[in-house]
Design a protein around this motif. Structure first.
Motif, PDB file in Angstrom:
ATOM      1  N   ALA A 149      -2.700 -11.191  -3.045  1.00 42.52           N
ATOM      2  CA  ALA A 149      -4.164 -11.299  -3.038  1.00 42.52           C
ATOM      3  C   ALA A 149      -4.584 -12.467  -2.147  1.00 42.52           C
ATOM      4  O   ALA A 149      -4.081 -13.588  -2.304  1.00 42.52           O
ATOM      5  N   LEU A 150      -5.510 -12.231  -1.214  1.00 42.38           N
ATOM      6  CA  LEU A 150      -5.920 -13.268  -0.265  1.00 42.38           C
ATOM      7  C   LEU A 150      -6.676 -14.404  -0.926  1.00 42.38           C
ATOM      8  O   LEU A 150      -6.786 -15.486  -0.337  1.00 42.38           O
ATOM      9  N   VAL A 151      -7.202 -14.167  -2.095  1.00 46.24           N
ATOM     10  CA  VAL A 151      -7.895 -15.266  -2.772  1.00 46.24           C
ATOM     11  C   VAL A 151      -6.941 -16.418  -3.080  1.00 46.24           C
ATOM     12  O   VAL A 151      -7.368 -17.573  -3.181  1.00 46.24           O
ATOM     13  N   TYR A 152      -5.646 -16.118  -3.177  1.00 43.67           N
ATOM     14  CA  TYR A 152      -4.645 -17.159  -3.421  1.00 43.67           C
ATOM     15  C   TYR A 152      -3.965 -17.617  -2.128  1.00 43.67           C
ATOM     16  O   TYR A 152      -3.291 -18.658  -2.130  1.00 43.67           O
ATOM     17  N   GLY A 153      -4.110 -16.877  -1.056  1.00 45.25           N
ATOM     18  CA  GLY A 153      -3.390 -17.205   0.166  1.00 45.25           C
ATOM     19  C   GLY A 153      -4.228 -17.742   1.298  1.00 45.25           C
ATOM     20  O   GLY A 153      -3.675 -18.098   2.347  1.00 45.25           O
ATOM     21  N   ASP A 187     -13.681 -14.023  -9.490  1.00 45.15           N
ATOM     22  CA  ASP A 187     -14.196 -12.758  -8.938  1.00 45.15           C
ATOM     23  C   ASP A 187     -13.062 -11.744  -8.768  1.00 45.15           C
ATOM     24  O   ASP A 187     -13.259 -10.539  -8.996  1.00 45.15           O
ATOM     25  N   PHE A 188     -11.891 -12.217  -8.387  1.00 40.25           N
ATOM     26  CA  PHE A 188     -10.762 -11.304  -8.216  1.00 40.25           C
ATOM     27  C   PHE A 188     -10.341 -10.691  -9.548  1.00 40.25           C
ATOM     28  O   PHE A 188     -10.090  -9.468  -9.638  1.00 40.25           O
ATOM     29  N   ASN A 191       0.825  -1.210   0.000  1.00 38.46           N
ATOM     30  CA  ASN A 191       0.000   0.000   0.000  1.00 38.46           C
ATOM     31  C   ASN A 191       0.862   1.264   0.000  1.00 38.46           C
ATOM     32  O   ASN A 191       0.505   2.270  -0.634  1.00 38.46           O
ATOM     33  N   GLN A 192       1.996   1.207   0.699  1.00 40.35           N
ATOM     34  CA  GLN A 192       2.910   2.347   0.673  1.00 40.35           C
ATOM     35  C   GLN A 192       3.469   2.585  -0.720  1.00 40.35           C
ATOM     36  O   GLN A 192       3.569   3.737  -1.198  1.00 40.35           O
ATOM     37  N   ASN A 193       3.819   1.511  -1.407  1.00 41.47           N
ATOM     38  CA  ASN A 193       4.315   1.648  -2.783  1.00 41.47           C
ATOM     39  C   ASN A 193       3.221   2.116  -3.732  1.00 41.47           C
ATOM     40  O   ASN A 193       3.493   2.860  -4.693  1.00 41.47           O
ATOM     41  N   ALA A 194       1.974   1.670  -3.487  1.00 41.99           N
ATOM     42  CA  ALA A 194       0.861   2.124  -4.328  1.00 41.99           C
ATOM     43  C   ALA A 194       0.643   3.625  -4.185  1.00 41.99           C
ATOM     44  O   ALA A 194       0.418   4.340  -5.180  1.00 41.99           O
ATOM     45  N   CYS A 195       0.746   4.100  -2.960  1.00 40.45           N
ATOM     46  CA  CYS A 195       0.600   5.548  -2.744  1.00 40.45           C
ATOM     47  C   CYS A 195       1.744   6.308  -3.401  1.00 40.45           C
ATOM     48  O   CYS A 195       1.553   7.408  -3.951  1.00 40.45           O
ATOM     49  N   LYS A 196       2.929   5.734  -3.393  1.00 39.77           N
ATOM     50  CA  LYS A 196       4.093   6.394  -3.978  1.00 39.77           C
ATOM     51  C   LYS A 196       3.982   6.476  -5.493  1.00 39.77           C
ATOM     52  O   LYS A 196       4.351   7.503  -6.096  1.00 39.77           O
ATOM     53  N   VAL A 220      -9.994   2.434  -1.690  1.00 41.72           N
ATOM     54  CA  VAL A 220     -11.073   1.589  -1.184  1.00 41.72           C
ATOM     55  C   VAL A 220     -11.313   0.408  -2.121  1.00 41.72           C
ATOM     56  O   VAL A 220     -11.450  -0.753  -1.685  1.00 41.72           O
ATOM     57  N   ASP A 221     -11.369   0.681  -3.421  1.00 40.40           N
ATOM     58  CA  ASP A 221     -11.569  -0.404  -4.394  1.00 40.40           C
ATOM     59  C   ASP A 221     -10.368  -1.336  -4.452  1.00 40.40           C
ATOM     60  O   ASP A 221     -10.516  -2.546  -4.653  1.00 40.40           O
ATOM     61  N   PHE A 222      -9.191  -0.761  -4.249  1.00 44.19           N
ATOM     62  CA  PHE A 222      -7.969  -1.580  -4.267  1.00 44.19           C
ATOM     63  C   PHE A 222      -7.956  -2.539  -3.080  1.00 44.19           C
ATOM     64  O   PHE A 222      -7.578  -3.713  -3.222  1.00 44.19           O
ATOM     65  N   GLN A 223      -8.369  -2.077  -1.900  1.00 45.21           N
ATOM     66  CA  GLN A 223      -8.432  -2.947  -0.723  1.00 45.21           C
ATOM     67  C   GLN A 223      -9.488  -4.036  -0.893  1.00 45.21           C
ATOM     68  O   GLN A 223      -9.325  -5.158  -0.394  1.00 45.21           O
ATOM     69  N   SER A 224     -10.569  -3.724  -1.611  1.00 44.73           N
ATOM     70  CA  SER A 224     -11.596  -4.733  -1.877  1.00 44.73           C
ATOM     71  C   SER A 224     -11.044  -5.856  -2.746  1.00 44.73           C
ATOM     72  O   SER A 224     -11.380  -7.031  -2.546  1.00 44.73           O
ATOM     73  N   CYS A 225     -10.179  -5.516  -3.699  1.00 39.91           N
ATOM     74  CA  CYS A 225      -9.553  -6.557  -4.520  1.00 39.91           C
ATOM     75  C   CYS A 225      -8.635  -7.445  -3.688  1.00 39.91           C
ATOM     76  O   CYS A 225      -8.511  -8.651  -3.942  1.00 39.91           O
ATOM     77  N   ILE A 226      -8.023  -6.853  -2.698  1.00 38.30           N
ATOM     78  CA  ILE A 226      -7.076  -7.628  -1.881  1.00 38.30           C
ATOM     79  C   ILE A 226      -7.798  -8.569  -0.924  1.00 38.30           C
ATOM     80  O   ILE A 226      -7.451  -9.756  -0.827  1.00 38.30           O
TER      81      ILE A 226
END
Length: 519
Positions: free
Chosen positions: A102-106, A71-72, A38-43, A57-63
Motif C-alpha cells: 500500500a502506497l500510504v506506507y511507502g 483512510d486506507f 494484481n496477477q495473484n488477485a486475479c488468480k 477498480v476499488d482495489f486499485q484505489s486502496c493501493i
C-alpha cells in the motif's frame, strides 16, 4: 555500490527472498511488486467475485489513492463489505503485508516512482533478444558484452542529447526555462506536465499553523483533496501526496503554492542531482565505514582512491584546460602526500598497529577440522640445481690456479678409483687387461694427465725417482701377478725368466722425453 545500501527493493511475494532481505538489509525498505500482486488477485478472486472488473477498480484505489493510514483502513473495510470477502483467506494474508504494497506506507521512502519490477522484467526481455539457451558459456558472454556495448552506446546518445539540445517548452515560463537547463530531457518532460497541471488546480487558503501557511488544493476532475504547507521563512513546501519524497520531483500542488508566493525557480533543496544533466560530474565522497583490520583498511583506502581518481581523470581529459589543471593539482597533491608521509615515523599500516593478541585471535578464527599449511620462510635467492653448481665450480677453478690444481688431483683420484675397479673386474681376462694397459700408456703420454699431478710433484724438476706403475697387473707366463712395491714406473724390463725387476728407474720429468716401452 561504494558502500551504499539500497533504499528500496521491489520483489514478488517470495517468502524466502523477503526473509533474506530482512536479515541482510534490515534498513532497506522492502516492497512487493504491485503487478505480481494484481496477477495473484486475479488468480485467487476472479472465480469468487462476480463483478471482478469493478472490484479491481476499488482495489486499485486502496493501493494508490489513499494518503492517510486511517483512510486506507476504512477503504479496505468498505471493499470487503461491498463484495462480501470478509472471510477470504488470501485477502487476510495480503492485509497482514499491507505495509509492503500500500502506497500510504511507502510514500515516505524514495523509490523513483517505481511500484513494480517492470524495469528488471524489461531488461530480461531485452536479454532474450541477444542470447539463447543453446549458447555455451563463452558464446553467452560474447553476446552479453554486445548487449552492454549497445546499452552504453544508447547512454552516450542520451548524454549528447541532454547536453547539446534544449527541450521544447509548452509555455514560456521562467520555472520551465530553469528546469530545461538543469533536468535531463526525460525528467523535464515529467516536470513540465506537473507545471501545466497547476493551471487546473483549485486553491483554498486554510490559515496559518505554527508559522506555516496551510492550503487545500484539488485538481479539477479528481476527488482527492491535498493539503499543502508552506514556510515563508525557509521557502519549504510540503504536500500530503508526498510525490517529492517518493519520486524526487515537486508535484503540481507544491508548484502551485510556489507560484502564488512569487517563487519562479525550483529551490535548490528540491533538485535531486540524479535527475540533472550534471549527474555524472565527479563527486568525491568518503566512505564512512571503518575496519579494525589494518590490511582491510589499506585495501579499502586504495579502492576508494582508485574510484575517485578514475572518475576525475575521465572528466579532466575532456579539454586541455581541465587536463593541465588536473596535472598541476596532482603534482601539488603528490608533494603534500610525500611531505605528510615523511613527517610520520611509522605508517598507519604497520607492525606496531597490531595488538598483542592478534595472533591468538587469528588462530581462534580458523575453521576447525581444516589443516592449514604453514608458510615456509625462504631466502631471496632462487634454488640452484646440481648442474648449475658444477658449472659454477668449474668456472671458479679455472679462474683460481690453486683450486684448479686441486680439481685436477680430485679428477685423477676419481680416475684412479675407476681404473682400479675395472682392473679388479678384469683380473682373469688377459685381453681386457692388455687393453687397459694400453689405455693407461696413452693417457700418460699427454702432459696434463700424468701421474705428476696426482703425486703433487712440481713439473720443473728434471729427474725424479718414483715407484713403479702400481695399478697394473703384469703377465708372468700365462698368469697375472701384481707388481712389487718398489717396481719402476711404466712397463718393467723383463728378465730371461720373465720376472719383474725390483729396482727404481730414472727418467726425465717431461713426458714427451720418455722412451717408448717395449711391446
Amino acid at each position: 555500490m561504494s558502500g551504499k545500501k539500497p533504499q528500496t527493493i521491489l520483489t514478488d511475494e517470495d517468502a524466502a527472498m523477503a526473509k533474506s532481505i530482512k536479515l541482510v538489509l534490515p534498513e532497506t525498505h522492502h516492497r512487493i511488486c504491485v503487478w505480481h500482486m494484481n496477477q495473484n488477485a486475479c488468480k485467487h478472486l476472479s472465480g469468487v467475485v462476480e463483478e471482478y472488473k469493478k472490484f479491481n477498480v476499488d482495489f486499485q484505489s486502496c493501493i494508490y489513492d489513499q494518503e492517510e493510514e486511517e483512510d486506507f483502513i476504512n477503504a479496505w473495510n468498505n471493499l470487503l463489505d461491498k463484495y462480501k470477502l470478509q472471510e477470504n483467506d488470501w485477502l487476510k494474508r495480503l492485509f497482514n503485508k499491507r505495509e509492503k504494497w500500500a502506497l500510504v506506507y511507502g510514500r515516505n521512502t524514495f523509490s523513483a516512482d517505481m511500484v513494480s519490477t517492470q524495469r528488471s522484467e524489461s531488461m530480461n526481455n531485452e536479454l532474450k533478444g541477444y542470447i539463447s539457451v543453446k549458447y555455451d558459456i563463452l558464446t553467452f558472454f560474447e553476446h552479453f558484452d554486445r548487449l552492454v556495448e549497445d546499452k552504453r552506446y544508447e547512454e552516450v546518445k542520451c548524454d549528447f542529447k541532454a547536453t547539446q539540445s534544449t527541450p521544447k517548452l509548452k509555455s514560456d515560463l521562467r520555472i520551465l526555462r530553469h528546469a530545461a537547463k538543469i533536468y535531463t530531457p526525460a525528467v523535464f518532460k515529467i516536470f513540465q506536465e506537473q507545471v501545466m497541471q497547476t493551471l487546473n488546480c483549485d486553491l483554498f487558503y486554510s490559515g496559518d499553523i505554527d508559522a506555516e501557511q496551510v492550503y487545500k488544493i484539488k485538481v479539477h476532475g479528481k476527488k482527492n483533496e491535498h493539503v499543502v504547507k508552506f514556510s515563508t521563512s525557509g521557502g519549504q513546501v510540503k504536500c500530503s501526496c508526498k510525490k517529492f519524497e517518493f519520486v524526487g520531483i515537486l508535484c503540481c500542488h507544491a508548484l502551485k503554492i510556489l507560484d502564488i508566493n512569487n517563487i519562479k525557480k525550483i529551490p535548490e533543496q528540491y533538485i535531486l542531482s540524479r535527475w540533472t544533466v550534471d549527474a555524472k560530474v565527479v563527486h568525491i565522497k568518503r566512505n564512512s565505514e571503518t575496519h579494525e583490520d589494518p590490511k582491510t583498511k589499506l585495501s579499502q583506502r586504495t579502492k576508494e582512491l582508485c574510484r575517485m581518481f578514475l572518475k576525475l581523470a575521465v572528466r579532466a581529459a575532456q579539454s586541455d584546460e581541465t587536463y593541465f589543471m588536473a596535472v598541476s593539482n596532482a603534482e601539488k597533491l603528490a608533494e603534500d602526500v610525500e611531505k605528510s608521509l615523511g613527517k610520520r615515523s611509522e605508517p598507519d599500516i604497520g607492525s606496531s598497529s597490531h595488538p598483542q593478541g592478534t595472533q591468538q585471535q587469528d588462530q581462534s578464527t580458523k575453521p576447525k577440522g581444516i589443516k592449514v599449511k604453514e608458510k615456509e620462510i625462504r631466502g631471496s635467492e632462487r634454488p640452484i640445481g646440481g648442474f648449475e653448481k658444477a658449472t659454477q665450480k668449474k668456472k671458479n677453478t679455472k679462474s683460481d690456479p690453486k683450486a684448479y690444481g686441486s680439481t685436477k688431483e680430485a679428477g685423477c683420484a676419481s680416475g684412479y678409483e675407476k681404473t682400479t675397479g675395472k682392473r679388479k673386474k678384469t683380473k682373469n681376462d688377459p685381453k681386457a687387461s692388455s687393453s687397459a694397459m694400453e689405455a693407461n700408456i696413452l693417457t700418460h703420454s699427454h702432459p696434463h694427465n700424468t701421474i705428476l699431478g696426482h703425486l703433487g710433484t712440481s713439473i720443473h724438476q728434471h729427474h725424479i725417482q718414483i715407484p713403479g706403475y702400481y695399478p697394473g697387473y703384469y703377465p708372468v707366463g700365462n698368469a697375472f701377478m701384481p707388481p712389487s712395491v718398489g717396481s719402476s714406473f711404466g712397463t718393467p724390463a723383463h728378465g730371461q725368466d720373465g720376472h719383474q725387476g725390483n729396482g727404481t728407474r730414472s727418467f726425465d720429468a717431461n713426458p714427451y722425453n720418455m722412451s717408448h716401452w717395449d711391446s
